[in-house]
Design a protein around this motif. Structure first.
Motif, PDB file in Angstrom:
ATOM      1  N   LEU A   5      35.776 -28.206  30.021  1.00  0.00           N
ATOM      2  CA  LEU A   5      35.744 -28.542  31.442  1.00  0.00           C
ATOM      3  C   LEU A   5      36.935 -29.415  31.828  1.00  0.00           C
ATOM      4  CD1 LEU A   5      31.932 -29.252  32.030  1.00  0.00           C
ATOM      5  CD2 LEU A   5      33.260 -27.296  32.850  1.00  0.00           C
ATOM      6  N   CYS A   6      37.261 -30.386  30.973  1.00  0.00           N
ATOM      7  CA  CYS A   6      38.423 -31.253  31.240  1.00  0.00           C
ATOM      8  C   CYS A   6      39.718 -30.451  31.252  1.00  0.00           C
ATOM      9  CB  CYS A   6      38.502 -32.375  30.205  1.00  0.00           C
ATOM     10  SG  CYS A   6      37.247 -33.648  30.430  1.00  0.00           S
ATOM     11  N   ALA A   7      39.850 -29.493  30.324  1.00  0.00           N
ATOM     12  CA  ALA A   7      41.053 -28.654  30.276  1.00  0.00           C
ATOM     13  C   ALA A   7      41.156 -27.799  31.536  1.00  0.00           C
ATOM     14  CB  ALA A   7      41.031 -27.780  29.030  1.00  0.00           C
ATOM     15  N   LYS A   8      40.020 -27.234  31.972  1.00  0.00           N
ATOM     16  CA  LYS A   8      40.024 -26.425  33.203  1.00  0.00           C
ATOM     17  C   LYS A   8      40.358 -27.294  34.411  1.00  0.00           C
ATOM     18  CE  LYS A   8      36.887 -22.869  31.548  1.00  0.00           C
ATOM     19  NZ  LYS A   8      35.564 -22.251  31.622  1.00  0.00           N
ATOM     20  N   ARG A   9      39.802 -28.513  34.453  1.00  0.00           N
ATOM     21  CA  ARG A   9      40.105 -29.422  35.548  1.00  0.00           C
ATOM     22  C   ARG A   9      41.589 -29.781  35.555  1.00  0.00           C
ATOM     23  NH1 ARG A   9      41.765 -34.181  36.692  1.00  0.00           N
ATOM     24  NH2 ARG A   9      40.954 -35.372  38.427  1.00  0.00           N
ATOM     25  N   ASP A  10      42.168 -30.063  34.382  1.00  0.00           N
ATOM     26  CA  ASP A  10      43.589 -30.399  34.295  1.00  0.00           C
ATOM     27  C   ASP A  10      44.462 -29.242  34.784  1.00  0.00           C
ATOM     28  OD1 ASP A  10      42.887 -32.867  33.312  1.00  0.00           O
ATOM     29  OD2 ASP A  10      43.348 -32.400  31.210  1.00  0.00           O
ATOM     30  N   GLU A  11      44.098 -28.019  34.414  1.00  0.00           N
ATOM     31  CA  GLU A  11      44.846 -26.837  34.869  1.00  0.00           C
ATOM     32  C   GLU A  11      44.734 -26.701  36.385  1.00  0.00           C
ATOM     33  OE1 GLU A  11      47.095 -23.461  35.290  1.00  0.00           O
ATOM     34  OE2 GLU A  11      47.060 -24.938  33.683  1.00  0.00           O
ATOM     35  N   LEU A  12      43.535 -26.911  36.889  1.00  0.00           N
ATOM     36  CA  LEU A  12      43.332 -26.838  38.331  1.00  0.00           C
ATOM     37  C   LEU A  12      44.135 -27.926  39.049  1.00  0.00           C
ATOM     38  CD1 LEU A  12      41.830 -25.292  40.521  1.00  0.00           C
ATOM     39  CD2 LEU A  12      39.926 -26.892  40.228  1.00  0.00           C
ATOM     40  N   GLN A  13      44.171 -29.110  38.506  1.00  0.00           N
ATOM     41  CA  GLN A  13      44.960 -30.203  39.079  1.00  0.00           C
ATOM     42  C   GLN A  13      46.445 -29.845  39.088  1.00  0.00           C
ATOM     43  OE1 GLN A  13      44.150 -32.811  40.746  1.00  0.00           O
ATOM     44  NE2 GLN A  13      46.169 -33.765  40.845  1.00  0.00           N
ATOM     45  N   ARG A  14      46.933 -29.232  38.027  1.00  0.00           N
ATOM     46  CA  ARG A  14      48.339 -28.807  37.958  1.00  0.00           C
ATOM     47  C   ARG A  14      48.630 -27.798  39.064  1.00  0.00           C
ATOM     48  NH1 ARG A  14      51.377 -24.847  36.326  1.00  0.00           N
ATOM     49  NH2 ARG A  14      49.666 -23.523  35.647  1.00  0.00           N
ATOM     50  N   GLN A  15      47.720 -26.830  39.260  1.00  0.00           N
ATOM     51  CA  GLN A  15      47.893 -25.827  40.312  1.00  0.00           C
ATOM     52  C   GLN A  15      47.864 -26.472  41.699  1.00  0.00           C
ATOM     53  OE1 GLN A  15      44.807 -22.925  39.607  1.00  0.00           O
ATOM     54  NE2 GLN A  15      45.756 -22.160  37.726  1.00  0.00           N
ATOM     55  N   ILE A  16      46.981 -27.448  41.884  1.00  0.00           N
ATOM     56  CA  ILE A  16      46.908 -28.162  43.166  1.00  0.00           C
ATOM     57  C   ILE A  16      48.220 -28.870  43.464  1.00  0.00           C
ATOM     58  CG2 ILE A  16      45.839 -30.165  44.305  1.00  0.00           C
ATOM     59  CD1 ILE A  16      43.164 -29.280  42.992  1.00  0.00           C
ATOM     60  N   LEU A  17      48.781 -29.532  42.459  1.00  0.00           N
ATOM     61  CA  LEU A  17      50.048 -30.245  42.663  1.00  0.00           C
ATOM     62  C   LEU A  17      51.169 -29.282  43.044  1.00  0.00           C
ATOM     63  CD1 LEU A  17      49.912 -32.857  39.748  1.00  0.00           C
ATOM     64  CD2 LEU A  17      49.596 -33.277  42.214  1.00  0.00           C
ATOM     65  N   ILE A  18      51.202 -28.123  42.371  1.00  0.00           N
ATOM     66  CA  ILE A  18      52.231 -27.122  42.676  1.00  0.00           C
ATOM     67  C   ILE A  18      52.077 -26.629  44.113  1.00  0.00           C
ATOM     68  CG2 ILE A  18      52.987 -24.765  42.165  1.00  0.00           C
ATOM     69  CD1 ILE A  18      52.413 -25.407  39.186  1.00  0.00           C
ATOM     70  N   GLU A  19      50.828 -26.327  44.506  1.00  0.00           N
ATOM     71  CA  GLU A  19      50.601 -25.807  45.853  1.00  0.00           C
ATOM     72  C   GLU A  19      50.842 -26.876  46.920  1.00  0.00           C
ATOM     73  OE1 GLU A  19      47.057 -23.497  46.402  1.00  0.00           O
ATOM     74  OE2 GLU A  19      47.492 -22.259  44.647  1.00  0.00           O
ATOM     75  N   GLU A  20      50.530 -28.125  46.613  1.00  0.00           N
ATOM     76  CA  GLU A  20      50.816 -29.200  47.566  1.00  0.00           C
ATOM     77  C   GLU A  20      52.321 -29.366  47.749  1.00  0.00           C
ATOM     78  OE1 GLU A  20      48.672 -32.598  46.055  1.00  0.00           O
ATOM     79  OE2 GLU A  20      46.914 -32.141  47.306  1.00  0.00           O
ATOM     80  N   GLU A  21      53.067 -29.227  46.667  1.00  0.00           N
ATOM     81  CA  GLU A  21      54.529 -29.304  46.763  1.00  0.00           C
ATOM     82  C   GLU A  21      55.059 -28.146  47.606  1.00  0.00           C
ATOM     83  OE1 GLU A  21      58.371 -29.024  43.796  1.00  0.00           O
ATOM     84  OE2 GLU A  21      56.545 -29.969  43.035  1.00  0.00           O
ATOM     85  N   ASP A  22      54.537 -26.940  47.363  1.00  0.00           N
ATOM     86  CA  ASP A  22      54.939 -25.779  48.167  1.00  0.00           C
ATOM     87  C   ASP A  22      54.595 -25.998  49.642  1.00  0.00           C
ATOM     88  OD1 ASP A  22      55.858 -24.511  45.897  1.00  0.00           O
ATOM     89  OD2 ASP A  22      54.109 -23.186  45.686  1.00  0.00           O
TER      90      ASP A  22
END
Length: 106
Positions: free
Chosen positions: A22-39
């Motif tokens: 769950l922590c790994a999935k959350r970390d991946e999701l957080q990474r995707q959120i950061l990328i999309e927020e930057e975009d």
């Protein structure tokens, strides 16, 4: 009792693995959120810049349309005045020819 202890250990190991997953999935999701927020921020900036350019273009366009309207008005007035000059010249020429003919016959 050792069998229950082993079962408890297995449950504990599975629980820890599930939490890690769950922590790994959350970390991946957080990474995707950061990328999309930057975009998103990049796009918002591009939109702001494009909006500013659009405002400037609209202002320049309005000024140029006003200037063109003034040119059109000036050209129209000048052409009308020129036509009056031509008509007056034609009238003057006709009068002059008539008077010239009249003077010759006297």
């Amino acid at each position: 009792m050792s069998q229950q202890g082993a079962a408890l250990q297995n449950y504990n190991n599975e629980l820890v693995k599930c939490i890690e997953d769950l922590c790994a999935k959350r970390d991946e999701l957080q990474r995707q959120i950061l990328i999309e927020e930057e975009d998103k921020h990049k796009l918002e900036n591009e939109i702001r810049i494009a909006s500013e350019k659009l405002v400037k273009i609209n202002e320049n366009l309005a000024k140029k349309i006003t200037a063109r309207t003034e040119f059109d008005r000036t050209i129209s007035e000048t052409e009308a005045a020129y036509m009056k000059i031509l008509e007056s010249s034609q009238t003057l020429l006709s009068v002059l020819k008539r008077e010239s003919t009249s003077l010759r016959t006297k």
